[in-house]
Enzyme design. Sequence first.
Site, mmCIF file in Angstrom:
data_model
loop_
_atom_site.group_PDB
_atom_site.id
_atom_site.type_symbol
_atom_site.label_atom_id
_atom_site.label_comp_id
_atom_site.label_asym_id
_atom_site.label_seq_id
_atom_site.Cartn_x
_atom_site.Cartn_y
_atom_site.Cartn_z
ATOM 1 N N HIS A 6 55.484 -23.744 74.844
ATOM 2 C CA HIS A 6 54.529 -22.781 75.394
ATOM 3 C C HIS A 6 55.209 -21.807 76.360
ATOM 4 O O HIS A 6 55.721 -22.225 77.398
ATOM 5 C CB HIS A 6 53.438 -23.571 76.129
ATOM 6 C CG HIS A 6 52.359 -22.739 76.737
ATOM 7 N ND1 HIS A 6 52.100 -22.741 78.090
ATOM 8 C CD2 HIS A 6 51.456 -21.891 76.172
ATOM 9 C CE1 HIS A 6 51.087 -21.938 78.331
ATOM 10 N NE2 HIS A 6 50.672 -21.415 77.193
ATOM 11 N N HIS A 48 53.022 -12.634 80.078
ATOM 12 C CA HIS A 48 51.686 -13.233 80.000
ATOM 13 C C HIS A 48 50.596 -12.396 80.649
ATOM 14 O O HIS A 48 49.581 -12.085 80.031
ATOM 15 C CB HIS A 48 51.706 -14.627 80.633
ATOM 16 C CG HIS A 48 50.377 -15.317 80.565
ATOM 17 N ND1 HIS A 48 49.406 -15.161 81.533
ATOM 18 C CD2 HIS A 48 49.839 -16.122 79.621
ATOM 19 C CE1 HIS A 48 48.333 -15.863 81.191
ATOM 20 N NE2 HIS A 48 48.565 -16.456 80.041
HETATM 21 O O1 G3P Z 1 48.383 -19.617 73.052
HETATM 22 C C1 G3P Z 1 48.095 -20.752 73.801
HETATM 23 C C2 G3P Z 1 47.988 -20.418 75.251
HETATM 24 O O2 G3P Z 1 49.135 -19.709 75.622
HETATM 25 C C3 G3P Z 1 46.764 -19.613 75.586
HETATM 26 O O3 G3P Z 1 46.614 -19.377 76.937
HETATM 27 O O4 G3P Z 1 46.816 -18.160 79.031
HETATM 28 O O5 G3P Z 1 48.658 -19.668 78.332
HETATM 29 O O6 G3P Z 1 48.293 -17.521 77.149
HETATM 30 P P1 G3P Z 1 47.657 -18.643 77.884
HETATM 31 MG MG MG Z 2 49.779 -17.669 75.535
#
Ligand code: G3P
Ligand code: MG
Length: 241
Positions: A6, A48
């Site tokens: 992630h 992000h």
């Molecule tokens: O794509 C999974 C996750 O990344 C979604 O939330 O806020 O971490 O981008 P975020």
């Molecule tokens: Mg994400």
Amino acid sequence: MLNIAHRGFSGKYPENTMLAFRKAVEIGADGIELDVQYTKDRQLVIIHDESVDRTCDGKGLVADMTLEELRKLDASAGFRGIYGINRIPTLREYFELVAPLKGFVTNIELKTGINEYDGIEQMVCDMIKEFGLEDRIIISSFNHFSVARFKALCPEMKCGFLEGDWIIDFGAYAKKNGADFVHPRYNTVTDETAAEILSNGIGINTWTVNTEDEVRRLYKLGVNSVIGNYPDMAKEVIETL
Ligand code: G3P
Ligand code: MG
């Protein structure tokens, strides 16, 4: 079940940087999730938040800054000073890293929830095709209109609907609206919701899975991938399953 890092290996390295991406590859993750927006001069970048304030040593909106301005910043977020200077990567730079890695999967999250970034779906689609990565990409977004736009442009590529809340009949909804996957928050993946989604022929890529117990629980439910900040931990657990 795939082990997807992630924002790269963000548990130990600065999120959404080439360092975090290289480390995810090094420890043997099956893929990487990353967040894409574009700059004032319409260059695709990996970051992000809509603003640089949290992760960089500067202030302002990504959409208001040129690539040249953004690239002056250190995007080391909570790791500033530990791993040197880490720049905001371009999507092109990332593709250059992963294109030679056979079978390596990338989940591109289009950050179109707040800014719609007009035309971003076509721009991302074009760059994926330029690198020949069509069969190794999963597109996702919290903006399901954006996912549908992408799917209409590039029906051969896999797409998923992101969601953080508890949705009734998420699988039926995804099927009706042409998605291949749903990307639910991990706690909303239960015996009941997983069964409904899978019975509709929709796959599940779930986030953010950061504990051994959750990796085991989600594996038993039959999810396609776990997306987490500690791909080293997930890899160890998956090897015992
Ligand atoms: O794509 C999974 C996750 O990344 C979604 O939330 O806020 O971490 O981008 P975020
Ligand atoms: Mg994400």
